[in-house]
Design a protein around this motif. Sequence first.
Motif, PDB file in Angstrom:
ATOM      1  N   GLY A 101       4.777  11.049  14.547  1.00 43.00           N
ATOM      2  CA  GLY A 101       3.952  10.109  15.275  1.00 43.00           C
ATOM      3  C   GLY A 101       2.528  10.573  15.457  1.00 43.00           C
ATOM      4  N   LYS A 102       1.631   9.598  15.496  1.00 40.03           N
ATOM      5  CA  LYS A 102       0.233   9.832  15.833  1.00 40.03           C
ATOM      6  C   LYS A 102      -0.031   9.094  17.137  1.00 40.03           C
ATOM      7  CE  LYS A 102      -1.429  10.189  11.081  1.00 40.03           C
ATOM      8  NZ  LYS A 102      -2.339   9.624  10.059  1.00 40.03           N
ATOM      9  N   VAL A 103      -0.240   9.875  18.197  1.00 44.53           N
ATOM     10  CA  VAL A 103      -0.444   9.298  19.524  1.00 44.53           C
ATOM     11  C   VAL A 103      -1.650   9.986  20.157  1.00 44.53           C
ATOM     12  CG1 VAL A 103       0.608   8.781  21.762  1.00 44.53           C
ATOM     13  CG2 VAL A 103       2.055   8.944  19.718  1.00 44.53           C
ATOM     14  N   PRO A 104      -2.789   9.324  20.214  1.00 49.77           N
ATOM     15  CA  PRO A 104      -3.983   9.943  20.780  1.00 49.77           C
ATOM     16  C   PRO A 104      -3.785  10.371  22.234  1.00 49.77           C
ATOM     17  CG  PRO A 104      -4.540   7.898  19.645  1.00 49.77           C
ATOM     18  CD  PRO A 104      -3.044   7.969  19.718  1.00 49.77           C
ATOM     19  N   GLY A 105      -4.255  11.601  22.531  1.00 54.11           N
ATOM     20  CA  GLY A 105      -4.297  12.080  23.908  1.00 54.11           C
ATOM     21  C   GLY A 105      -3.004  12.633  24.467  1.00 54.11           C
ATOM     22  N   ILE A 106      -1.930  12.666  23.703  1.00 53.77           N
ATOM     23  CA  ILE A 106      -0.650  13.162  24.209  1.00 53.77           C
ATOM     24  C   ILE A 106      -0.427  14.599  23.734  1.00 53.77           C
ATOM     25  CG2 ILE A 106       0.838  12.424  22.292  1.00 53.77           C
ATOM     26  CD1 ILE A 106       2.847  11.428  24.462  1.00 53.77           C
ATOM     27  N   THR A 107       0.233  15.405  24.553  1.00 49.56           N
ATOM     28  CA  THR A 107       0.597  16.755  24.133  1.00 49.56           C
ATOM     29  C   THR A 107       1.908  16.697  23.359  1.00 49.56           C
ATOM     30  OG1 THR A 107       1.911  17.226  26.101  1.00 49.56           O
ATOM     31  CG2 THR A 107      -0.468  17.753  26.202  1.00 49.56           C
ATOM     32  N   ALA A 108       2.149  17.711  22.559  1.00 48.72           N
ATOM     33  CA  ALA A 108       3.405  17.778  21.802  1.00 48.72           C
ATOM     34  C   ALA A 108       4.596  17.803  22.747  1.00 48.72           C
ATOM     35  CB  ALA A 108       3.408  19.000  20.888  1.00 48.72           C
ATOM     36  N   GLU A 109       4.474  18.484  23.871  1.00 53.29           N
ATOM     37  CA  GLU A 109       5.571  18.580  24.831  1.00 53.29           C
ATOM     38  C   GLU A 109       5.889  17.218  25.448  1.00 53.29           C
ATOM     39  OE1 GLU A 109       2.812  20.602  24.926  1.00 53.29           O
ATOM     40  OE2 GLU A 109       3.786  22.352  24.011  1.00 53.29           O
ATOM     41  N   LYS A 110       4.847  16.483  25.829  1.00 48.90           N
ATOM     42  CA  LYS A 110       5.058  15.163  26.435  1.00 48.90           C
ATOM     43  C   LYS A 110       5.642  14.188  25.405  1.00 48.90           C
ATOM     44  CE  LYS A 110       4.661  12.387  29.984  1.00 48.90           C
ATOM     45  NZ  LYS A 110       5.509  12.575  31.169  1.00 48.90           N
ATOM     46  N   PHE A 111       5.138  14.263  24.169  1.00 52.40           N
ATOM     47  CA  PHE A 111       5.647  13.398  23.104  1.00 52.40           C
ATOM     48  C   PHE A 111       7.135  13.668  22.876  1.00 52.40           C
ATOM     49  CE2 PHE A 111       5.869  12.372  18.399  1.00 52.40           C
ATOM     50  CZ  PHE A 111       5.792  10.998  18.563  1.00 52.40           C
ATOM     51  N   ASP A 112       7.500  14.945  22.824  1.00 55.54           N
ATOM     52  CA  ASP A 112       8.903  15.327  22.634  1.00 55.54           C
ATOM     53  C   ASP A 112       9.762  14.809  23.793  1.00 55.54           C
ATOM     54  OD1 ASP A 112      10.761  17.142  20.940  1.00 55.54           O
ATOM     55  OD2 ASP A 112      11.130  17.796  23.001  1.00 55.54           O
TER      56      ASP A 112
END
Length: 140
Positions: A101-112
């Motif tokens: 995924g490409k999600v501007p402004g998100i950290t890898a931890e939050k995305f996970d």
Amino acid sequence: MINRRANAVWKGTGKEGTGTLSTQSTVLENTQYSFNTRFADGVGTNPEELIAAAHAGCFAMQLSFLLNEAGFTADELSVSAVITLDPSQGAITKSALVLKGKVPGITAEKFDEIAHAAKEKCPVSKVLNAEKTLEVELLA
């Protein structure tokens, strides 16, 4: 309540016969399936392929909703799903999701964290009585 409909028609024996699948939306309209499309490499579709598509699509949409609730909007969510059918058990034993995924402004931890919540909340995940795995990659 939302109801969706599909229809299957099968003619002949399990191994030599053929069938067609049609959906309410007509995306599938008398689409061919057979023993070879399910257990070999024939032309047409099969139930496991359709479940994989349903799981990938449902998960991607559920993730999008959860990202929006957390204040993020994805530029792109690419999800693949691999359904494992164990013929000896006569059962689907696993659905393996891979997310990029490409999600501007998100950290890898939050995305996970949000991705794993989406895996649990996805209606197709809930209906699958199989192991469900998820690999997550946040792209720059």
